[in-house]
Motif scaffolding. Structure first.
Motif: not given
Length: 348
Positions: A287-295
């Motif tokens: 989830r942290a990886v997804l959040r970083t990429v999406l932001e």
């Protein structure tokens, strides 16, 4: 009947007022103001009633779309056979919740098998092809012992779907004329064995990124096979060995909508740099990886993406294997001097 009751009542009130009330035939200013107020109230009631009906239909349509998405691109479990999993799909069509990108992760007796793909086009027009690919994959991963057999099943499913769209059930694959003949699907199929060994088959899709330590590098650099649809696959489908996914390592599968997203100046989204930043988090959760990429992606494009985007993150949370001496087993071979013909291109 209930839907018609309010507009009928308002309309009847306006007609009765106009025909029977003396104020409706009075030319005085005060009478005209009263008549205008009555008619305005009736018209406002009708507009609000229609608006409420449209909102009900919109909410119903959204519920149907969410139900269809949950069946077609169903939510993934947080863990699959020792792998932490997270995924997201963004549709470029604001009127659709289902885009042209697809992903799935399934635990089988042959290992954990994952797929990510991109159908030509986006939005609702690609949903049928997405359904054909995912339906075939979910069955084939359990039936086929070899990864090449899974890809063959996907190829046949896409060919059948395109023939049906072209209205030529007996036509050979790729031979139908018309829009369906120009359709294609890129897919990356991965297999992760219990010991962390990763094998892949790639049909025209971007290679996944491996996050290990504080680095993000392409999993391999081998040339992909052609996409599914336009041309038949070769008779031999050599599986590409990709080393091993060590405990704590992360795989990030993505569609080209992520790497090809542009900012106002036409610059591509620096996905590799963003993933490198995400890899510095210890430990990097899916989830942290997804959040970083999406932001970073939304900031780069200053709004919604122009193309469908899908991201699938797999983190190996299995226990590390130990050698008899008690040291951690080296699961990825050194590849510093690989030749161009070698399949493994990722340095140790």
């Amino acid at each position: 009947m209930l839907d018609l009751a309010l507009p009928t009542t308002l309309g009847a009130t306006a007609v009765v007022y106009r025909l029977t009330c003396p104020l409706a035939r009075d030319d005085a200013l005060g009478a005209r103001l009263v008549s205008s107020a009555v008619l305005c109230a009736a018209g406002t009631g009708l507009v609000l009633h229609v608006r409420r009906g449209l909102l009900r239909e919109l909410r119903r349509a959204r519920r149907v779309a969410e139900a269809a998405q949950s069946v077609l691109l169903r939510p993934l479990p947080p863990r699959v056979d020792g792998l932490a999993v997270a995924a997201v799909q963004l549709s470029a069509d604001q009127g659709a919740r289902i885009g042209g990108d697809l992903y799935e992760v399934v635990a089988t007796e042959h290992g954990v098998r994952a797929v990510i793909g991109d159908v030509r086009g986006h939005g609702l027009g690609a949903a049928g092809t997405v359904a054909a690919v995912l339906g075939s994959f979910r069955e084939a991963v359990h039936d086929e012992a070899e990864l090449a057999g899974v890809l063959r099943r996907l190829e046949r499913a896409v060919a059948r779907h395109l023939r049906e769209r072209a209205g030529a059930e007996d036509a050979p694959a790729g031979a139908a004329d018309g829009p369906a003949a120009e359709e294609f699907v890129t897919v990356l199929v991965l297999e992760i064995l219990p010991d962390g060994e990763v094998r892949a088959l790639n049909c025209g899709h971007p290679w996944a990124y491996l996050l290990s330590g504080a680095r993000a590098e392409p999993l391999v650099r081998a040339d992909p096979l052609p996409p599914l649809g336009p041309f038949p696959l070769p008779s031999e489908l050599p599986v590409v060995p990709c080393g091993r996914l060590l405990p704590g390592d992360t795989l990030v599968l993505h569609t080209d909508g992520a790497e090809e997203a542009r900012d106002a100046d036409g610059r591509f989204f620096p996905l590799r740099d963003v993933l490198t930043d995400a890899a510095r988090a210890h430990p990097p959760t899916p989830r942290a990886v997804l959040r970083t990429v999406l932001e970073a992606l939304v900031h780069h494009t200053a709004g919604p993406p122009k193309d469908d985007v899908a991201l699938l993150v797999l983190v190996n949370e299995r226990q590390s294997r130990r050698t008899p001496s008690g040291t951690r087993e080296s699961a990825r071979p050194a590849t510093a001097d690989l030749r161009p013909t070698d399949r493994l291109r990722f340095p140790a």
